[in-house]
Design an enzyme around this catalytic site. Sequence first.
Site, mmCIF file in Angstrom:
data_model
loop_
_atom_site.group_PDB
_atom_site.id
_atom_site.type_symbol
_atom_site.label_atom_id
_atom_site.label_comp_id
_atom_site.label_asym_id
_atom_site.label_seq_id
_atom_site.Cartn_x
_atom_site.Cartn_y
_atom_site.Cartn_z
ATOM 1 N N ASP A 1 0.831 -1.200 0.000
ATOM 2 C CA ASP A 1 0.000 0.000 0.000
ATOM 3 C C ASP A 1 0.869 1.255 0.000
ATOM 4 O O ASP A 1 1.969 1.264 0.557
ATOM 5 C CB ASP A 1 -0.916 0.030 1.221
ATOM 6 N N ARG B 1 -2.388 -0.941 -8.265
ATOM 7 C CA ARG B 1 -3.711 -0.414 -7.928
ATOM 8 C C ARG B 1 -3.627 1.106 -8.010
ATOM 9 O O ARG B 1 -2.776 1.731 -7.382
ATOM 10 C CB ARG B 1 -4.124 -0.826 -6.523
ATOM 11 N N ARG C 1 -7.370 8.348 12.114
ATOM 12 C CA ARG C 1 -6.209 8.888 11.403
ATOM 13 C C ARG C 1 -6.540 9.187 9.950
ATOM 14 O O ARG C 1 -6.066 10.167 9.373
ATOM 15 C CB ARG C 1 -5.027 7.920 11.504
#
Length: 305
Positions: free
Chosen positions: A132, A182, A286
Site C-alpha cells: 500500500d 492499484r 487517522r
Amino acid sequence: MEKVMRQFFLFLSNNQLLKSLAMKYGFKFGASRFVAGPDLAHAAENIRTLNNKGMAVTLDHLGEYVTDESEADERTRETIKTIKVIDKLNLDSQVSVKMTSMGLDISEKLVLHNMRRILDAGEKHQVLVTIDMEDYSRCEQTLTIFETLKREYDLVGTVLQSYLYRTVSDVERLDPYNPNIRFVKGAYKESEEVAYPNKTDVDENLKKVIAMHLDHGHFTAIGSHDDAIIEFTKQYTDEHNIPRDQFEFQMLYGMRAELREELVKEGYNVRVYVPYGRDWFGYNMRRLAERPANVVFVLKGLFKK
C-alpha cells in the site's frame, strides 16, 4: 476549520479511553460496516461470503506507524499467518500491507527483512502481496523498496495515487517491472507543492494513468467508487479491446455493495479491500485526520449503495 478538524481527529485517535471502548463495543455499534472483524477468523467468514458472490478480496490487517521492532515482527507474523489461512481455506484473496507496519520508520533494512519473510510465504502459497502507498513523505522510499523486491519476487504489487504530480512519471518508471498496480485518487492531505488541490485535476490524472498502464499491457486495478471513473474504464477498455482479465475494479468493504454486484453480473472482475483487526478506531480517526473531507465521503457511502 480543516486544521481544527484535523487536531480533533488526531486527539480522538490517541485517546486511550475511546480506543478501549471502541475495541470493546465498536463491532456492536457500526464498526463492522467498514471492518470485517477483530480477528482473522471473522475476516475469513466475510471473505467466503464475498467469494460466494463472485468477488475476490485483498485483506489488510489494521495497524501502521510502528516504531518498535517487536511490534513490526508481530505484524509480519500475522500477515504470514493470513497468507497461510488464505491457502488452507482456498479463499480467493490477496493481502495488502503498509510499510510503516513492517518497520519502515525504524529502518529500511528491517522492512526489507520483514517483507522478504512475507513474500517468501506469498510465493510458496501463491498469494499476491500489494504494498500500500502511504503519505508523500514515504512515497519514494516505498517505490524503491518495491523495485528491490520486484527484482526478487513475482507476486508483489503496489499502489499509485493520482493526486500526486509525480504519478505519471512513476508509471513510466515502473513499466519495466511489468507491475501489478492499484490506482487510487489518494486520501492523505498533501501540500499543493506535491499534489493537485482540485478534484477535477485528480480525476483527470487518474484516467490518464489508468489508460497509460492498460496501454502498457500490465494488470491494472482501479481503486475507486466514483461512477465516472468506472464508466471511463469500461468505455476505454471496450474501445481499445483490452481483455477483462487485464484489469479489475477494487472497492472498500462496506461501500457501494450494489454497484459491486452489478459489475460482477456484467462480467467484470471485482475485488474488495477488506480491513480487519482491533486497531480499527485509531485507523479510521487517522484517515479522517489526514483528510477531513473523508467525513463527507464516508457519510455518502453509508447511504449510497
